[in-house]
Scaffold this active site. Structure first.
Site, PDB file in Angstrom:
ATOM      1  N   PRO A 275       0.801  -1.015  -0.065  1.00  0.00           N
ATOM      2  CA  PRO A 275      -0.793   0.010  -0.173  1.00  0.00           C
ATOM      3  C   PRO A 275       1.332   1.348  -0.206  1.00  0.00           C
ATOM      4  O   PRO A 275       1.544   1.290   0.282  1.00  0.00           O
ATOM      5  CB  PRO A 275      -1.054  -0.507   1.912  1.00  0.00           C
ATOM      6  CG  PRO A 275      -0.104  -0.539   1.871  1.00  0.00           C
ATOM      7  CD  PRO A 275       0.934  -1.832   1.742  1.00  0.00           C
ATOM      8  N   GLY A 276       0.560   1.783  -1.219  1.00  0.00           N
ATOM      9  CA  GLY A 276       0.705   3.321  -0.445  1.00  0.00           C
ATOM     10  C   GLY A 276       0.076   4.556  -0.442  1.00  0.00           C
ATOM     11  O   GLY A 276       0.449   5.205   0.837  1.00  0.00           O
ATOM     12  N   CYS A 345       4.209  27.989 -17.599  1.00  0.00           N
ATOM     13  CA  CYS A 345       4.022  28.697 -18.534  1.00  0.00           C
ATOM     14  C   CYS A 345       3.592  26.906 -19.773  1.00  0.00           C
ATOM     15  O   CYS A 345       3.962  27.009 -20.710  1.00  0.00           O
ATOM     16  CB  CYS A 345       4.914  29.666 -20.056  1.00  0.00           C
ATOM     17  SG  CYS A 345       5.280  30.725 -19.020  1.00  0.00           S
ATOM     18  N   GLU A 346       2.076  26.740 -18.949  1.00  0.00           N
ATOM     19  CA  GLU A 346       1.289  25.903 -19.972  1.00  0.00           C
ATOM     20  C   GLU A 346       0.023  25.619 -19.804  1.00  0.00           C
ATOM     21  O   GLU A 346      -0.148  26.192 -18.428  1.00  0.00           O
ATOM     22  CB  GLU A 346       1.973  24.032 -19.087  1.00  0.00           C
ATOM     23  CG  GLU A 346       3.638  23.765 -19.172  1.00  0.00           C
ATOM     24  CD  GLU A 346       3.706  23.136 -20.528  1.00  0.00           C
ATOM     25  OE1 GLU A 346       2.580  22.588 -21.098  1.00  0.00           O
ATOM     26  OE2 GLU A 346       5.034  22.677 -20.414  1.00  0.00           O
ATOM     27  N   TYR A 374       1.833  11.478  -3.484  1.00  0.00           N
ATOM     28  CA  TYR A 374       2.247  11.209  -5.590  1.00  0.00           C
ATOM     29  C   TYR A 374       2.524  12.964  -5.259  1.00  0.00           C
ATOM     30  O   TYR A 374       1.957  13.474  -6.513  1.00  0.00           O
ATOM     31  CB  TYR A 374       0.924  10.385  -6.544  1.00  0.00           C
ATOM     32  CG  TYR A 374       1.430   8.857  -5.776  1.00  0.00           C
ATOM     33  CD1 TYR A 374       2.715   8.153  -5.936  1.00  0.00           C
ATOM     34  CD2 TYR A 374       0.184   8.335  -5.279  1.00  0.00           C
ATOM     35  CE1 TYR A 374       2.187   6.391  -6.219  1.00  0.00           C
ATOM     36  CE2 TYR A 374       0.397   6.861  -5.223  1.00  0.00           C
ATOM     37  CZ  TYR A 374       1.259   6.249  -5.663  1.00  0.00           C
ATOM     38  OH  TYR A 374       1.485   4.863  -5.574  1.00  0.00           O
TER      39      TYR A 374
END
Ligand code: LLP
Length: 421
Positions: A275-276, A345-346, A374
């Site tokens: 498990p994470g 800048c995306e 994550y």
């Protein structure tokens, strides 16, 4: 359950005011709760009480050394997918005999490191990897304990980018090839089959696809045992989802454990779990400061000082994170709708579109909830932004557990070629 709550109108992590951390450390910053990490580790351990079970925390979810050390002190092992993660787990005091090494692309050096340190198991994902590992182990005069990761061809639901158990995914060996590979393993020197491994994806709330994959895998274990393989372990991967918002209702850990008890009952197998998210997810938030309000004809952009380089999940998986102001909104605080974006800048540098929330002023701070897994591990220095800082809280105390690098540190790996100097 987690330990992030409003106290006296200010969002706290355990006994610490998040604003105090932001004042001292700056933003953006990840803040982890020790009490939440410990609680999750204990809930999982209790759910599997009485079973022969190894909880190998998945380091990829959050590999900060202080987080790993906290979990090591709870008795967790580790699931690692690189030499770097293996070194982290060992550095944090997780014993090698509680570490499993997963991943489709282990290098010879990584294999050697695993063998040298005496890890519990290699989860092998292809015939080619098996031969390579056999060679490395032979050259070192040792035997590698192996579970073959099988691809059960079960769809897990959830986001396609984190589904791993369908044929066509790069993970695991094709189901039909498994018996032949176990047969080959018998003849290969330097390797010993000790178990079977399966993992069908992440953030899975529904136990049915998991049960289907696990039952299929148990069937394979029985078949292989009958064919003369002395298998002692089954590794069921990670993957139980967590609630990111009120409408999410993943199965509780107790039901997950009960299902695994039922599926593995009477087999005398050590059950390994990886498990994470379930341990680290709700144990962390990312705190960011509001820089500007930018009105557009049809919306208002809330521009904050965190970017997609600091928290990738919304850009990568369209993931939802609840966003709470650090100052508790009162009954009089107006509600409004924002597109919440970062400075990168995306166009994908967007944390939320048309999010309804309490009005927040420029200069105030917000927390992205459930960012402990994550989050920081996926951060980068894109746009030459320093890597995000990380803080661990324990009760009334907090400590910086990864500081922001200086500009000099950020560029020190680079050098000018002679012809440009
Ligand atoms: N074991 C294996 C073999 C895995 O591939 C993973 C996750 C885990 C265990 C841990 O799964 P968990 O218990 O955390 O669900 N970056 C994505 C998630 C990627 C998961 C990759 N593998 C996200 O932010 O949602």
């Amino acid at each position: 359950m987690h330990h992030f709550n409003y106290e006296d109108g200010r969002l706290h992590c355990e006994g610490v005011d998040l604003n105090e951390i932001a004042d001292q450390v700056g933003t953006p910053v990840y803040v982890y709760s020790t009490a939440t990490l410990r609680r999750h580790a204990r809930v999982i351990a209790a759910a599997f009480d009485g079973m022969e079970c190894l909880i190998a925390y998945s380091v990829k979810a959050n590999g900060n050394l202080a987080v790993l050390k906290t979990l090591a002190s709870e008795g967790c092992g580790a699931d690692v997918v690189s030499g770097g993660e293996l070194r982290r787990a060992l550095a944090a005091g997780i014993p090698a005999e509680r570490i499993v090494f997963s991943g489709v692309g282990k290098t010879r050096d990584e294999m050697a490191l695993g063998l040298e340190t005496g890890i519990h198991q290699f989860n092998v994902e292809s015939g080619a990897e098996l031969i390579e590992l056999s060679e490395v182990a032979m050259s070192m005069g040792v035997v590698a304990p192996i579970a073959l990761r099988v691809n059960p061809d079960v769809a897990a639901g959830g986001h396609p980018n984190i589904s791993t158990g369908k044929s066509g995914d790069k993970f695991g060996v094709p189901w039909a090839d498994a018996p032949e590979l176990y047969h080959q393993m018998k003849a290969l020197p330097g390797v010993e089959a000790v178990g079977v491994d399966v993992h069908i994806g992440s953030q899975i709330g529904d136990l049915e696809p998991m049960r289907a994959a696990f039952e299929k895998t148990v069937g394979l274990v029985k078949f292989l045992r009958e064919a003369g393989h002395d298998l002692k372990r089954i590794d069921l991967g990670g993957g139980l989802g967590i609630p990111y918002q009120d409408s999410d209702s993943p199965a509780p850990p107790s039901d997950y454990a009960q299902m695994i008890r039922e599926v593995t009952e009477g087999l005398g197998l050590q059950v390994i779990l990886e498990p994470g998210r379930m341990i680290a997810g709700n144990a962390g938030v990312m705190v960011s400061e509001v820089l500007y309000h930018k009105p557009a004809p049809d919306r208002t952009f809330l521009i904050i000082d965190a970017g997609m380089n600091d928290l990738m999940r919304p850009a990568l998986y369209q993931a939802h994170h609840d966003i709470l102001p650090l100052a508790e909104p009162g009954a009089e605080t107006p509600r409004t709708t924002y597109d919440i974006v970062g400075p990168i800048c995306e166009s994908t540098d967007k944390f939320a579109a048309q999010r309804q929330m309490p009005e927040v002023a420029a200069g105030s701070r917000i927390a992205f909830m459930s960012s402990g897994a994550y989050g920081a591990v996926l951060s980068s220095q894109y746009n030459a932004r320093p890597l995000v800082a990380e803080v661990l809280v324990d009760g009334d105390q907090f400590a910086l557990v990864r500081r922001r690098p200086s500009f000099d540190e950020m560029i020190q790996l680079e050098q000018m070629p002679d012809w440009l100097t």
